[in-house]
Design a protein around this motif. Structure first.
Motif, PDB file in Angstrom:
ATOM      1  N   ASN A 178     -12.574  12.786   6.557  1.00 12.28           N
ATOM      2  CA  ASN A 178     -13.359  13.827   5.905  1.00 12.28           C
ATOM      3  C   ASN A 178     -12.533  14.709   4.978  1.00 12.28           C
ATOM      4  N   THR A 179     -11.257  14.978   5.340  1.00 10.34           N
ATOM      5  CA  THR A 179     -10.459  15.927   4.557  1.00 10.34           C
ATOM      6  C   THR A 179     -10.233  15.469   3.126  1.00 10.34           C
ATOM      7  N   PRO A 180      -9.800  14.228   2.856  1.00 11.71           N
ATOM      8  CA  PRO A 180      -9.647  13.816   1.451  1.00 11.71           C
ATOM      9  C   PRO A 180     -10.973  13.752   0.707  1.00 11.71           C
ATOM     10  N   CYS A 181     -12.053  13.421   1.403  1.00 13.53           N
ATOM     11  CA  CYS A 181     -13.363  13.400   0.753  1.00 13.53           C
ATOM     12  C   CYS A 181     -13.798  14.815   0.380  1.00 13.53           C
ATOM     13  N   VAL A 214       0.860  -1.187   0.000  1.00  5.93           N
ATOM     14  CA  VAL A 214       0.000   0.000   0.000  1.00  5.93           C
ATOM     15  C   VAL A 214       0.899   1.241   0.000  1.00  5.93           C
ATOM     16  N   TYR A 215       0.387   2.287  -0.596  1.00 10.41           N
ATOM     17  CA  TYR A 215       1.104   3.555  -0.688  1.00 10.41           C
ATOM     18  C   TYR A 215       0.328   4.583   0.136  1.00 10.41           C
ATOM     19  N   LEU A 216       1.010   5.232   1.084  1.00  9.35           N
ATOM     20  CA  LEU A 216       0.351   6.112   2.041  1.00  9.35           C
ATOM     21  C   LEU A 216       0.691   7.576   1.775  1.00  9.35           C
ATOM     22  N   THR A 217      -0.287   8.433   1.932  1.00  5.11           N
ATOM     23  CA  THR A 217      -0.069   9.877   1.844  1.00  5.11           C
ATOM     24  C   THR A 217      -1.166  10.578   2.649  1.00  5.11           C
ATOM     25  N   THR A 218      -1.087  11.901   2.727  1.00  6.26           N
ATOM     26  CA  THR A 218      -2.094  12.693   3.415  1.00  6.26           C
ATOM     27  C   THR A 218      -2.639  13.742   2.448  1.00  6.26           C
ATOM     28  N   ALA A 219      -3.889  14.145   2.681  1.00  9.59           N
ATOM     29  CA  ALA A 219      -4.509  15.134   1.806  1.00  9.59           C
ATOM     30  C   ALA A 219      -3.777  16.460   1.866  1.00  9.59           C
ATOM     31  N   MET A 220      -3.346  16.878   3.049  1.00  8.57           N
ATOM     32  CA  MET A 220      -2.593  18.118   3.231  1.00  8.57           C
ATOM     33  C   MET A 220      -1.155  17.764   3.581  1.00  8.57           C
ATOM     34  N   PRO A 221      -0.186  18.435   3.000  1.00 10.19           N
ATOM     35  CA  PRO A 221       1.208  18.111   3.320  1.00 10.19           C
ATOM     36  C   PRO A 221       1.690  18.707   4.633  1.00 10.19           C
ATOM     37  N   TRP A 222       0.956  19.686   5.180  1.00 11.71           N
ATOM     38  CA  TRP A 222       1.387  20.340   6.406  1.00 11.71           C
ATOM     39  C   TRP A 222       0.254  20.327   7.430  1.00 11.71           C
ATOM     40  N   ARG A 223       0.647  20.282   8.678  1.00 12.98           N
ATOM     41  CA  ARG A 223      -0.330  20.215   9.766  1.00 12.98           C
ATOM     42  C   ARG A 223      -1.076  21.536   9.917  1.00 12.98           C
ATOM     43  N   VAL A 224      -2.370  21.443  10.211  1.00  4.70           N
ATOM     44  CA  VAL A 224      -3.181  22.617  10.515  1.00  4.70           C
ATOM     45  C   VAL A 224      -3.043  22.895  12.012  1.00  4.70           C
ATOM     46  N   PRO A 225      -2.774  24.139  12.424  1.00  2.00           N
ATOM     47  CA  PRO A 225      -2.621  24.433  13.859  1.00  2.00           C
ATOM     48  C   PRO A 225      -3.824  23.966  14.670  1.00  2.00           C
ATOM     49  N   GLY A 226      -3.512  23.300  15.794  1.00  3.09           N
ATOM     50  CA  GLY A 226      -4.577  22.804  16.661  1.00  3.09           C
ATOM     51  C   GLY A 226      -5.308  21.610  16.105  1.00  3.09           C
ATOM     52  N   ASP A 227      -4.776  20.995  15.040  1.00  6.94           N
ATOM     53  CA  ASP A 227      -5.429  19.849  14.383  1.00  6.94           C
ATOM     54  C   ASP A 227      -6.839  20.184  13.935  1.00  6.94           C
ATOM     55  N   ALA A 228      -7.048  21.436  13.536  1.00  8.00           N
ATOM     56  CA  ALA A 228      -8.352  21.848  13.029  1.00  8.00           C
ATOM     57  C   ALA A 228      -8.524  21.387  11.585  1.00  8.00           C
TER      58      ALA A 228
END
Length: 303
Positions: free
Chosen positions: A241-244, A196-210
């Motif tokens: 929810n973010t990638p959707c 499996v190949y893993l990634t995240t929708a956003m490359p950088w963290r949103v402050p406060g995990d918002a």
């Protein structure tokens, strides 16, 4: 007359002060006084000033005023305005409106210019128009086998992912590994068919995990779509929810999960993120059903 009377009274009080001072200073010898000129000068001034002050207090003076009256209510005279000089200089500069950058167009151009995954990572790392980059510790790009049949897209990086610079780091990664192992898939498998190949929708963290705002989602969407196109997986799993919201234009993972859709021309399955499953263990039953559906889709595409 008033001034002459005041001067006479002052002479009288000064003489009285000198007499009183002489009585008080009899304890000093004349030989000692010669060696104390500076000290005696200050003593002389002190007793004179004190005698005059006590006399004024006895007369009823309770504040210091000047001889000339001062009207405290007078306003300062207005300064004359200097008329504009028609011959001075040219016309005032016309303000120039600063056009706001089209960050989405810039992201589309940067993503389209990447010919491979390494180039895309370099383009994303050099993209300076997202404010989230300034507050993040590391950029979270990808992990696993790029040629894998399954590509998993997670939410925006958490604190653990931000520190590690890797997607699905920490406890959530441990749960994801168990979920993938249940359908014979592993992130560290050498065989692309079982990786499996893993990634995240956003490359950088949103402050406060918002949740990322709409502007940031639109800005990063070209990079994620290009990432999926370059990896070219058989199946895409949208975890959270973010990638959707970014790729499908709508959120609400409870209503989206378990239903196949298309993302960048590939079948995609929305399902709950491991963090959500850790908070709500009862949702693991639905997640297991989604994993079985992914396993069946891979089997059908292989035939």
């Amino acid at each position: 007359m008033g001034r002459l009377l005041m001067r006479g009274l002052r002479r009288y009080m000064k003489q009285a002060a000198i007499t009183q001072r002489g009585a008080r200073n009899q304890r000093y010898r004349r030989s000692d006084l010669k060696d104390m000129n500076g000290v005696m000068d200050s003593v002389d001034t002190y007793w004179d000033d004190r005698a005059l002050l006590e006399w004024q207090v006895e007369l009823g003076a309770d504040e210091a005023i000047s001889e000339a009256p001062v009207n405290r209510y007078d306003l300062e005279p207005a300064k004359p305005k200097t008329p504009p000089n028609p011959n001075a200089g040219g016309k005032p500069p016309i303000p120039v409106a600063v056009k706001e950058l089209d960050t989405v167009a810039l992201a589309q151009s940067a993503a389209a210019g990447a010919g491979d995954i390494e180039g895309l990572q370099a383009a994303l790392d050099g993209f300076e128009h997202c404010h989230l980059k300034k507050g993040a510790r590391k950029m979270v790009f990808a992990a696993g086998q790029p040629a894998a049949r399954v590509m998993i897209v997670g939410d925006a990086p958490s604190r653990e992912e931000d520190v590690a610079g890797m997607p699905f780091a920490g406890v959530q990664g441990d749960l994801l590994a168990k979920m993938m192992d249940a359908i014979s898939l592993r992130a560290d498998a050498e065989d692309a068919a079982r990786s499996v190949y893993l990634t995240t929708a956003m490359p950088w963290r949103v402050p406060g995990d918002a949740l990322p705002n709409a502007k940031d989602l639109a800005m990063m969407r070209p990079f994620l779509e290009r990432h999926i196109a370059l990896a070219n997986p058989d199946v895409v799993i949208l975890m959270g929810n973010t990638p959707c919201q970014m790729l499908l234009g709508r959120g609400g993972i409870r209503g989206l999960r378990g239903k196949w859709t298309d993302v960048v021309g590939r079948p995609a399955m929305p399902m709950a993120h491991p963090v959500s499953l850790l908070k709500n263990p009862l949702a693991k039953r639905d997640a297991w059903a989604d994993l079985l559906s992914v396993q069946a889709k891979l089997r059908d595409l292989a035939t």
